[in-house]
Design a protein around this motif. Structure first.
Motif, PDB file in Angstrom:
ATOM      1  N   LYS A 136       0.853  -1.190   0.000  1.00  0.00           N
ATOM      2  CA  LYS A 136       0.000   0.000   0.000  1.00  0.00           C
ATOM      3  C   LYS A 136       0.889   1.241   0.000  1.00  0.00           C
ATOM      4  O   LYS A 136       1.851   1.320   0.767  1.00  0.00           O
ATOM      5  CB  LYS A 136      -0.876   0.043   1.246  1.00  0.00           C
ATOM      6  N   ARG A 137       0.548   2.216  -0.857  1.00  0.00           N
ATOM      7  CA  ARG A 137       1.310   3.469  -0.922  1.00  0.00           C
ATOM      8  C   ARG A 137       0.465   4.608  -0.381  1.00  0.00           C
ATOM      9  O   ARG A 137      -0.713   4.719  -0.713  1.00  0.00           O
ATOM     10  CB  ARG A 137       1.680   3.803  -2.380  1.00  0.00           C
ATOM     11  N   VAL A 138       1.084   5.459   0.436  1.00  0.00           N
ATOM     12  CA  VAL A 138       0.400   6.651   0.949  1.00  0.00           C
ATOM     13  C   VAL A 138       1.217   7.878   0.554  1.00  0.00           C
ATOM     14  O   VAL A 138       2.430   7.919   0.772  1.00  0.00           O
ATOM     15  CB  VAL A 138       0.242   6.599   2.486  1.00  0.00           C
ATOM     16  N   PHE A 139       0.524   8.850  -0.020  1.00  0.00           N
ATOM     17  CA  PHE A 139       1.153  10.128  -0.386  1.00  0.00           C
ATOM     18  C   PHE A 139       0.601  11.200   0.545  1.00  0.00           C
ATOM     19  O   PHE A 139      -0.612  11.386   0.630  1.00  0.00           O
ATOM     20  CB  PHE A 139       0.848  10.478  -1.843  1.00  0.00           C
ATOM     21  N   ILE A 140       1.498  11.874   1.259  1.00  0.00           N
ATOM     22  CA  ILE A 140       1.111  12.937   2.189  1.00  0.00           C
ATOM     23  C   ILE A 140       1.407  14.279   1.516  1.00  0.00           C
ATOM     24  O   ILE A 140       2.560  14.569   1.181  1.00  0.00           O
ATOM     25  CB  ILE A 140       1.902  12.827   3.512  1.00  0.00           C
ATOM     26  N   ILE A 141       0.364  15.072   1.312  1.00  0.00           N
ATOM     27  CA  ILE A 141       0.511  16.345   0.599  1.00  0.00           C
ATOM     28  C   ILE A 141       0.286  17.497   1.578  1.00  0.00           C
ATOM     29  O   ILE A 141      -0.824  17.685   2.096  1.00  0.00           O
ATOM     30  CB  ILE A 141      -0.497  16.439  -0.580  1.00  0.00           C
ATOM     31  N   HIS A 142       1.345  18.231   1.844  1.00  0.00           N
ATOM     32  CA  HIS A 142       1.268  19.338   2.814  1.00  0.00           C
ATOM     33  C   HIS A 142       0.492  20.523   2.233  1.00  0.00           C
ATOM     34  O   HIS A 142       0.082  20.525   1.079  1.00  0.00           O
ATOM     35  CB  HIS A 142       2.671  19.753   3.263  1.00  0.00           C
ATOM     36  N   GLY A 143       0.325  21.537   3.056  1.00  0.00           N
ATOM     37  CA  GLY A 143      -0.490  22.683   2.664  1.00  0.00           C
ATOM     38  C   GLY A 143       0.317  23.899   2.235  1.00  0.00           C
ATOM     39  O   GLY A 143       1.538  23.845   2.064  1.00  0.00           O
ATOM     40  N   TRP A 144      -0.405  24.966   2.067  1.00  0.00           N
ATOM     41  CA  TRP A 144       0.123  26.274   1.686  1.00  0.00           C
ATOM     42  C   TRP A 144       1.158  26.700   2.725  1.00  0.00           C
ATOM     43  O   TRP A 144       0.888  26.674   3.925  1.00  0.00           O
ATOM     44  CB  TRP A 144      -1.056  27.228   1.664  1.00  0.00           C
ATOM     45  N   PHE A 176      -3.183   5.484  -1.630  1.00  0.00           N
ATOM     46  CA  PHE A 176      -3.976   6.272  -0.687  1.00  0.00           C
ATOM     47  C   PHE A 176      -3.385   7.673  -0.613  1.00  0.00           C
ATOM     48  O   PHE A 176      -2.160   7.839  -0.656  1.00  0.00           O
ATOM     49  CB  PHE A 176      -3.984   5.609   0.697  1.00  0.00           C
ATOM     50  N   LEU A 177      -4.254   8.663  -0.513  1.00  0.00           N
ATOM     51  CA  LEU A 177      -3.807  10.054  -0.489  1.00  0.00           C
ATOM     52  C   LEU A 177      -4.231  10.712   0.813  1.00  0.00           C
ATOM     53  O   LEU A 177      -5.369  10.536   1.271  1.00  0.00           O
ATOM     54  CB  LEU A 177      -4.398  10.816  -1.675  1.00  0.00           C
ATOM     55  N   PHE A 178      -3.298  11.463   1.400  1.00  0.00           N
ATOM     56  CA  PHE A 178      -3.560  12.191   2.640  1.00  0.00           C
ATOM     57  C   PHE A 178      -3.150  13.633   2.406  1.00  0.00           C
ATOM     58  O   PHE A 178      -2.002  13.904   2.044  1.00  0.00           O
ATOM     59  CB  PHE A 178      -2.728  11.598   3.793  1.00  0.00           C
ATOM     60  N   GLY A 179      -4.076  14.564   2.585  1.00  0.00           N
ATOM     61  CA  GLY A 179      -3.751  15.966   2.336  1.00  0.00           C
ATOM     62  C   GLY A 179      -4.086  16.845   3.513  1.00  0.00           C
ATOM     63  O   GLY A 179      -4.967  16.524   4.328  1.00  0.00           O
ATOM     64  N   HIS A 180      -3.367  17.972   3.595  1.00  0.00           N
ATOM     65  CA  HIS A 180      -3.659  18.990   4.603  1.00  0.00           C
ATOM     66  C   HIS A 180      -3.972  20.311   3.905  1.00  0.00           C
ATOM     67  O   HIS A 180      -3.188  20.774   3.073  1.00  0.00           O
ATOM     68  CB  HIS A 180      -2.464  19.182   5.549  1.00  0.00           C
ATOM     69  N   SER A 181      -5.145  20.882   4.207  1.00  0.00           N
ATOM     70  CA  SER A 181      -5.519  22.214   3.734  1.00  0.00           C
ATOM     71  C   SER A 181      -5.489  22.313   2.199  1.00  0.00           C
ATOM     72  O   SER A 181      -6.247  21.630   1.529  1.00  0.00           O
ATOM     73  CB  SER A 181      -4.634  23.263   4.419  1.00  0.00           C
ATOM     74  N   PRO A 226      -8.376   9.479 -15.539  1.00  0.00           N
ATOM     75  CA  PRO A 226      -9.273   8.827 -16.504  1.00  0.00           C
ATOM     76  C   PRO A 226     -10.438   8.142 -15.792  1.00  0.00           C
ATOM     77  O   PRO A 226     -10.320   7.752 -14.623  1.00  0.00           O
ATOM     78  CB  PRO A 226      -8.377   7.778 -17.182  1.00  0.00           C
ATOM     79  N   LYS A 227     -11.532   7.987 -16.507  1.00  0.00           N
ATOM     80  CA  LYS A 227     -12.771   7.476 -15.912  1.00  0.00           C
ATOM     81  C   LYS A 227     -12.613   6.111 -15.246  1.00  0.00           C
ATOM     82  O   LYS A 227     -13.293   5.792 -14.297  1.00  0.00           O
ATOM     83  CB  LYS A 227     -13.876   7.401 -16.968  1.00  0.00           C
ATOM     84  N   ASN A 228     -11.721   5.268 -15.770  1.00  0.00           N
ATOM     85  CA  ASN A 228     -11.603   3.913 -15.210  1.00  0.00           C
ATOM     86  C   ASN A 228     -10.616   3.833 -14.043  1.00  0.00           C
ATOM     87  O   ASN A 228     -10.370   2.763 -13.512  1.00  0.00           O
ATOM     88  CB  ASN A 228     -11.196   2.923 -16.300  1.00  0.00           C
ATOM     89  N   SER A 229     -10.037   4.972 -13.643  1.00  0.00           N
ATOM     90  CA  SER A 229      -9.065   4.964 -12.550  1.00  0.00           C
ATOM     91  C   SER A 229      -9.762   4.900 -11.195  1.00  0.00           C
ATOM     92  O   SER A 229     -10.767   5.571 -10.977  1.00  0.00           O
ATOM     93  CB  SER A 229      -8.217   6.239 -12.574  1.00  0.00           C
ATOM     94  N   LYS A 230      -9.200   4.093 -10.299  1.00  0.00           N
ATOM     95  CA  LYS A 230      -9.707   4.005  -8.924  1.00  0.00           C
ATOM     96  C   LYS A 230      -8.520   3.955  -7.982  1.00  0.00           C
ATOM     97  O   LYS A 230      -7.544   3.256  -8.255  1.00  0.00           O
ATOM     98  CB  LYS A 230     -10.489   2.700  -8.746  1.00  0.00           C
ATOM     99  N   ILE A 231      -8.615   4.695  -6.878  1.00  0.00           N
ATOM    100  CA  ILE A 231      -7.588   4.583  -5.850  1.00  0.00           C
ATOM    101  C   ILE A 231      -8.221   4.029  -4.583  1.00  0.00           C
ATOM    102  O   ILE A 231      -9.446   3.916  -4.481  1.00  0.00           O
ATOM    103  CB  ILE A 231      -6.878   5.930  -5.579  1.00  0.00           C
ATOM    104  N   GLY A 232      -7.369   3.703  -3.588  1.00  0.00           N
ATOM    105  CA  GLY A 232      -7.862   3.045  -2.384  1.00  0.00           C
ATOM    106  C   GLY A 232      -8.671   3.933  -1.464  1.00  0.00           C
ATOM    107  O   GLY A 232      -9.661   3.502  -0.882  1.00  0.00           O
ATOM    108  N   GLY A 233      -8.251   5.199  -1.315  1.00  0.00           N
ATOM    109  CA  GLY A 233      -8.981   6.086  -0.418  1.00  0.00           C
ATOM    110  C   GLY A 233      -8.244   7.387  -0.166  1.00  0.00           C
ATOM    111  O   GLY A 233      -7.074   7.533  -0.542  1.00  0.00           O
ATOM    112  N   VAL A 234      -8.951   8.322   0.478  1.00  0.00           N
ATOM    113  CA  VAL A 234      -8.427   9.670   0.696  1.00  0.00           C
ATOM    114  C   VAL A 234      -8.777  10.133   2.112  1.00  0.00           C
ATOM    115  O   VAL A 234      -9.922   9.990   2.553  1.00  0.00           O
ATOM    116  CB  VAL A 234      -9.054  10.670  -0.317  1.00  0.00           C
TER     117      VAL A 234
END
Length: 195
Positions: free
Chosen positions: A3-11, A66-71, A85-93
């Motif tokens: 499982k991959r998780v991407f943490i995206i920080h804020g402004w 999986f994607l994790f974002g702040h702000s 694309p329409k057929n793309s699915k990810i695990g969760g946010v």
């Protein structure tokens, strides 16, 4: 499959801010691959820079992503999802202090208003976003000076997000002194379990 998780920080954020180092360590100790990139030009975030940057980091999205974002990182994730694309699915946010509106306190000067304007005014395609994953969780603080708590209703109604309201956590920034947030970790783990 890992499982991959991407943490995206804020402004005006950075990878070592607030809960991000703790969250990365907690997830890695559970055998997740965790990516916590420094986003481009965080003082003046631009949709056309941040969304392609995230797309490049993710590469091929799949149900182990999986994607994790702040702000504004949440905004980036939503806009990234609607671009897939329409057929793309990810695990969760998991969205931490996500927003569609901002309070007046979010703007220190006119420059901030100019930076925020495209993020506030470029429409989000909620149906497209929701179609990219079955799992959304959104975490708010009851005393966030920048994000109106009413925005939680938007994420609940438009995405079916599980809403968590924390007490007295401000904007969950490094400056708020929040360095650990069990609800954030548990939200990621629940999404993985519910896949």
């Amino acid at each position: 499959m890992t499982k991959r998780v991407f943490i995206i920080h804020g402004w005006d954020g950075y990878p070592e801010e607030g809960i991000f180092p703790w969250l990365k360590q907690e997830l890695e100790s559970r055998n997740f691959e965790v990516y916590n990139p420094a986003m481009p030009n965080p003082i003046k975030p631009v949709i056309e820079e941040w969304v392609p940057f995230l797309a490049q980091k993710v590469g091929k999205p799949d149900e182990n992503t999986f994607l994790f974002g702040h702000s504004i990182g949440c905004q980036t994730i939503l806009r990234y999802l609607q671009s897939l694309p329409k057929n793309s699915k990810i695990g969760g946010v998991v969205l931490l202090a996500p927003w569609v509106h901002l309070t007046d306190d979010a703007f220190e000067d006119e420059e901030d208003k100019i930076t925020a304007k495209p993020w506030l005014e470029t429409p989000l395609n909620w149906d497209e976003i929701k179609a990219r994953t079955a799992g959304f969780a959104a975490i708010f603080s009851d005393n966030d000076p920048l994000v109106p708590l009413d925005d939680s209703d938007i994420f609940k109604n438009k995405l079916g997000a599980k809403i968590i309201i924390e007490q007295d956590k401000g904007h969950f920034s490094g400056g708020d002194g929040i360095t650990e947030l069990p609800s954030a970790l548990n939200s990621v783990l629940e999404l993985v379990k519910n896949e």
